[in-house]
Design a protein around this motif. Sequence first.
Motif, PDB file in Angstrom:
ATOM      1  N   ASP A  54       1.114  -7.923   2.389  1.00 53.50           N
ATOM      2  CA  ASP A  54       1.929  -9.070   2.405  1.00 53.50           C
ATOM      3  C   ASP A  54       3.112  -7.832   3.532  1.00 53.50           C
ATOM      4  N   LYS A  55       3.459  -6.903   3.612  1.00 53.58           N
ATOM      5  CA  LYS A  55       4.473  -6.143   3.903  1.00 53.58           C
ATOM      6  C   LYS A  55       3.613  -5.981   5.653  1.00 53.58           C
ATOM      7  N   LEU A  56       2.332  -5.876   5.701  1.00 49.23           N
ATOM      8  CA  LEU A  56       1.701  -5.317   7.199  1.00 49.23           C
ATOM      9  C   LEU A  56       1.927  -6.620   7.790  1.00 49.23           C
ATOM     10  N   ASN A  57       1.272  -8.368   7.045  1.00 45.64           N
ATOM     11  CA  ASN A  57       1.352  -9.413   7.425  1.00 45.64           C
ATOM     12  C   ASN A  57       2.761  -9.849   7.871  1.00 45.64           C
ATOM     13  N   LEU A  58       3.436  -9.848   7.009  1.00 52.92           N
ATOM     14  CA  LEU A  58       5.054 -10.183   7.650  1.00 52.92           C
ATOM     15  C   LEU A  58       6.197  -9.301   9.098  1.00 52.92           C
ATOM     16  N   ILE A  59       5.132  -8.099   8.573  1.00 46.43           N
ATOM     17  CA  ILE A  59       6.386  -7.402   9.693  1.00 46.43           C
ATOM     18  C   ILE A  59       5.377  -7.189  11.510  1.00 46.43           C
ATOM     19  N   LEU A  60       4.600  -7.395  10.500  1.00 51.31           N
ATOM     20  CA  LEU A  60       3.407  -7.345  11.939  1.00 51.31           C
ATOM     21  C   LEU A  60       2.272  -7.637  12.318  1.00 51.31           C
ATOM     22  N   GLY A  61       2.638  -9.224  11.714  1.00 48.38           N
ATOM     23  CA  GLY A  61       1.435 -10.503  12.028  1.00 48.38           C
ATOM     24  C   GLY A  61      -0.254 -10.011  11.430  1.00 48.38           C
ATOM     25  N   VAL A  62      -0.320  -8.777  10.660  1.00 51.53           N
ATOM     26  CA  VAL A  62      -1.903  -8.436  10.492  1.00 51.53           C
ATOM     27  C   VAL A  62      -2.172  -9.514   9.724  1.00 51.53           C
ATOM     28  N   ASN A  63      -3.896  -9.796  10.052  1.00 51.72           N
ATOM     29  CA  ASN A  63      -5.503 -10.885   9.134  1.00 51.72           C
ATOM     30  C   ASN A  63      -5.531 -10.300   8.302  1.00 51.72           C
ATOM     31  N   ILE A  64      -4.879 -10.750   7.089  1.00 54.99           N
ATOM     32  CA  ILE A  64      -5.443  -9.844   5.598  1.00 54.99           C
ATOM     33  C   ILE A  64      -7.097 -10.387   6.008  1.00 54.99           C
TER      34      ILE A  64
END
Length: 216
Positions: free
Chosen positions: A51-61
């Motif tokens: 969640d943090k990767l996606n929300l903070i950095l825009g990572v494609n899960i």
Amino acid sequence: MTENQRLKTLIDILHFKTQKDFAEKIKIQQGSLSDILREKNGMGISNAIKDKLNLILGVNIEWLEKGIGEPIIKESIISKPKEGVPYYDISLSDTDKFLLEEDRAEYLVNYQPFNDCTAYLPVYGDSMYPKYASGEIIAVKEITNHEILQWGEAYIIMTDAKTNNLRSIKLLFEHQNKQKIILRSSNPDYKGDIIVDRDNIIALYIIKGKITRNSI
């Protein structure tokens, strides 16, 4: 390539100089990041970190988990610092109105449809399923006039000690006594209404929508 290995490549993709910088950015311990990257004891990446990767950095899960698509979502909803609505990684059972202060936020989310909201919060528990599932993130807006409510809509409700310091997400319905409000779960497995006096409500936040790490 495993998702742990793909996580390691993100440090270079996003131009972080050190693992420490990367860990600080997504607000986890450097030791925890190191254990994940080394796949210590088969350790994977938790949903909270995703969640943090996606929300903070825009990572494609989907890329992180399966290697599908691009590593970074081109139009991330995360803005530059100091812009957006604060996200608090807290459970309602552990919080109170005074905790929703910007300096206590994990980070800020800049997503235009919900930029008039007060906060983003994670959902815990199943009482509001399927309307809101555990793990989803809701956008909430504080309601200061408790006399004007949208019946049938979902709210975060916080009450005082006279009603056991209730902290919950519930659908609100009109009571025949104008001084009372009916609270109801959307999950049929959670039967029975809760009735509270308006005077015992210390805070109300209407839920304006939700986001998930897979839908951003």
